[in-house]
Design a protein around this motif. Structure first.
Motif, PDB file in Angstrom:
ATOM      1  N   LEU A 113       0.820  -1.207   0.000  1.00  0.00           N
ATOM      2  CA  LEU A 113       0.000   0.000   0.000  1.00  0.00           C
ATOM      3  C   LEU A 113       0.857   1.262   0.000  1.00  0.00           C
ATOM      4  CD1 LEU A 113      -2.806   1.289   0.193  1.00  0.00           C
ATOM      5  CD2 LEU A 113      -2.632   1.119   2.690  1.00  0.00           C
ATOM      6  N   PHE A 114       1.973   1.228   0.732  1.00  0.00           N
ATOM      7  CA  PHE A 114       2.831   2.413   0.814  1.00  0.00           C
ATOM      8  C   PHE A 114       3.412   2.779  -0.549  1.00  0.00           C
ATOM      9  CE2 PHE A 114       7.146   4.182   1.350  1.00  0.00           C
ATOM     10  CZ  PHE A 114       6.806   5.379   1.970  1.00  0.00           C
ATOM     11  N   THR A 115       3.938   1.789  -1.269  1.00  0.00           N
ATOM     12  CA  THR A 115       4.526   2.073  -2.585  1.00  0.00           C
ATOM     13  C   THR A 115       3.449   2.497  -3.588  1.00  0.00           C
ATOM     14  OG1 THR A 115       4.409  -0.300  -3.110  1.00  0.00           O
ATOM     15  CG2 THR A 115       6.509   0.550  -2.277  1.00  0.00           C
ATOM     16  N   LYS A 116       2.245   1.968  -3.436  1.00  0.00           N
ATOM     17  CA  LYS A 116       1.141   2.412  -4.313  1.00  0.00           C
ATOM     18  C   LYS A 116       0.832   3.890  -4.091  1.00  0.00           C
ATOM     19  CE  LYS A 116      -1.266  -1.990  -4.960  1.00  0.00           C
ATOM     20  NZ  LYS A 116      -2.520  -2.759  -4.693  1.00  0.00           N
ATOM     21  N   ILE A 117       0.810   4.297  -2.806  1.00  0.00           N
ATOM     22  CA  ILE A 117       0.549   5.707  -2.480  1.00  0.00           C
ATOM     23  C   ILE A 117       1.657   6.597  -3.025  1.00  0.00           C
ATOM     24  CG2 ILE A 117       0.351   7.354  -0.573  1.00  0.00           C
ATOM     25  CD1 ILE A 117      -1.004   5.125   1.043  1.00  0.00           C
ATOM     26  N   VAL A 118       2.912   6.137  -2.902  1.00  0.00           N
ATOM     27  CA  VAL A 118       4.053   6.901  -3.412  1.00  0.00           C
ATOM     28  C   VAL A 118       3.955   7.060  -4.926  1.00  0.00           C
ATOM     29  CG1 VAL A 118       6.553   6.876  -3.739  1.00  0.00           C
ATOM     30  CG2 VAL A 118       5.602   6.299  -1.518  1.00  0.00           C
ATOM     31  N   ASN A 119       3.636   5.981  -5.628  1.00  0.00           N
ATOM     32  CA  ASN A 119       3.523   6.040  -7.089  1.00  0.00           C
ATOM     33  C   ASN A 119       2.388   6.963  -7.541  1.00  0.00           C
ATOM     34  OD1 ASN A 119       5.618   4.332  -8.150  1.00  0.00           O
ATOM     35  ND2 ASN A 119       4.523   2.575  -7.324  1.00  0.00           N
ATOM     36  N   ILE A 120       1.262   6.893  -6.852  1.00  0.00           N
ATOM     37  CA  ILE A 120       0.138   7.778  -7.189  1.00  0.00           C
ATOM     38  C   ILE A 120       0.507   9.229  -6.933  1.00  0.00           C
ATOM     39  CG2 ILE A 120      -2.220   8.420  -6.516  1.00  0.00           C
ATOM     40  CD1 ILE A 120      -2.717   5.426  -5.972  1.00  0.00           C
ATOM     41  N   SER A 121       1.207   9.478  -5.826  1.00  0.00           N
ATOM     42  CA  SER A 121       1.618  10.847  -5.487  1.00  0.00           C
ATOM     43  C   SER A 121       2.574  11.412  -6.532  1.00  0.00           C
ATOM     44  CB  SER A 121       2.277  10.869  -4.104  1.00  0.00           C
ATOM     45  OG  SER A 121       1.389  10.410  -3.108  1.00  0.00           O
ATOM     46  N   ILE A 122       3.520  10.587  -6.973  1.00  0.00           N
ATOM     47  CA  ILE A 122       4.483  11.034  -8.005  1.00  0.00           C
ATOM     48  C   ILE A 122       3.757  11.356  -9.307  1.00  0.00           C
ATOM     49  CG2 ILE A 122       6.397  10.272  -9.457  1.00  0.00           C
ATOM     50  CD1 ILE A 122       7.400   8.656  -7.016  1.00  0.00           C
ATOM     51  N   SER A 123       2.822  10.509  -9.698  1.00  0.00           N
ATOM     52  CA  SER A 123       2.061  10.760 -10.929  1.00  0.00           C
ATOM     53  C   SER A 123       1.246  12.049 -10.825  1.00  0.00           C
ATOM     54  CB  SER A 123       1.129   9.578 -11.218  1.00  0.00           C
ATOM     55  OG  SER A 123       1.874   8.395 -11.417  1.00  0.00           O
ATOM     56  N   ASN A 124       0.672  12.297  -9.656  1.00  0.00           N
ATOM     57  CA  ASN A 124      -0.111  13.524  -9.460  1.00  0.00           C
ATOM     58  C   ASN A 124       0.779  14.762  -9.468  1.00  0.00           C
ATOM     59  OD1 ASN A 124      -2.546  12.160  -9.277  1.00  0.00           O
ATOM     60  ND2 ASN A 124      -2.442  11.949  -7.068  1.00  0.00           N
ATOM     61  N   LEU A 125       1.991  14.641  -8.930  1.00  0.00           N
ATOM     62  CA  LEU A 125       2.906  15.788  -8.896  1.00  0.00           C
ATOM     63  C   LEU A 125       3.313  16.237 -10.296  1.00  0.00           C
ATOM     64  CD1 LEU A 125       5.267  14.907  -5.904  1.00  0.00           C
ATOM     65  CD2 LEU A 125       3.720  16.859  -6.059  1.00  0.00           C
TER      66      LEU A 125
END
Length: 311
Positions: free
Chosen positions: A122-134
């Motif tokens: 879940l943590f890496t999924k959140i990180v990947n989504i955050s990077i894509s949004n940035l």
């Protein structure tokens, strides 16, 4: 033989059930739609190319008269005939040289960790989504972030970098990191697992496989993302305005902690001045900026093509 006859009989019966006229009508309609779609996308492409050509030609004809040797050896001035890009050009080169190692090391390193070492949770999924949004965040936001963290040091005096080259480079690196990370992740993800397994089967460690097999094979895709990101950083003005990069500075930087000028700031300053001649000076500055951009992109594309042929 009996099976073949039966097969032919069934095939003949199936053909007899098909209305050939309906099929021909549908084919004709599909071909018309296909032709219409083809000309539609071609028209869209030509509109974009035409608008770009008009803009470049307009800029060229307005600015070419100012592309004299003195334009490259003079600092910015309040007199159009004496204005030049010396400070902005050298400052931009300093900025790019500082951005390149910071963004490549952080961007590619993050992508390698997320794809090759991090557990899928879940943590890496959140990180990947955050990077894509940035990647879609406006550059003004990164300018405010750079002003708070790097220029003012979050209120801590010895961390404040002022409006120096390194502060601007760190701010611009934040801006382009999401693009580099996402492109690098996609490039690394495209490498087949069989390549990694073959390397491990020959006795290579995880890092040796990543360094000697995965990264070289993914390098063309990584460089493509880097070219796009660097192009964006080179033309951004909003973050530079927010962190206080001067529009006029009659001195050259000697290290990354000095103040500097940048070509986008020169162009921004000239375009807002009331004298009409400064619009032509701004056009000349745009031509210089395009030349720098094309030169850097050409170098990056040549490196990418070299590795494309090798791997």
């Amino acid at each position: 033989m009996a099976y073949q006859k039966n097969d032919l009989y069934i095939s003949h019966n199936q053909r007899s059930l098909i209305n050939q006229s309906n099929v021909e009508k549908r084919y004709a309609r599909r071909f018309k739609v296909n032709r219409l779609y083809k000309w539609f996308v071609f028209t869209c492409t030509m509109i974009g190319v035409l608008v770009l050509a008009i803009l470049i030609m307009n800029t060229f004809f307005k600015g070419v008269s100012h592309l004299t040797p003195s334009f490259f050896t003079s600092f910015s001035s309040s007199t159009p005939s004496m204005a030049g890009v010396k400070g902005g050009l050298i400052g931009t080169v300093w900025l790019m040289i500082t951005i390149i190692p910071i963004s490549i090391i952080l961007g590619v390193g993050t992508a390698i960790y997320l794809e090759e070492y991090a557990k899928k949770n879940l943590f890496t999924k959140i990180v990947n989504i955050s990077i894509s949004n940035l990647a879609g965040v406006p550059s003004v936001v990164f300018g405010i972030l750079g002003l708070t963290i790097f220029v003012r040091g979050m209120g801590i005096e010895f961390l404040a970098l002022s409006n120096s080259i390194i502060a601007a480079a760190l701010t611009m690196s934040l801006l382009i990191l999401p693009i580099i990370i996402v492109a690098s992740q996609e490039a690394i993800r495209a490498i087949p697992n069989s390549v990694r397994e073959a390397s491990v089967g020959l006795g290579a460690t995880k890092w040796q496989t990543t360094k000697n097999v995965v990264i070289p094979a993914a390098l063309p895709g990584i460089l493509t993302g880097f070219i796009l990101a660097l192009s964006r950083a080179l033309g951004e003005t909003a973050p530079l305005i927010l962190i206080g990069i001067p529009t006029v500075l009659l001195a050259l930087p000697s290290n990354i902690f000095d103040q500097f000028q940048a070509l986008p700031m020169n162009i921004y300053n000239w375009s807002k001045l009331p004298q009409e001649e400064f619009q032509n000076v701004a056009s000349a500055g745009i031509l210089v900026l395009l030349a720098v951009l094309l030169l850097m992109n050409t170098i990056a594309i040549l490196i990418r093509n070299k590795y494309n042929k090798k791997y």
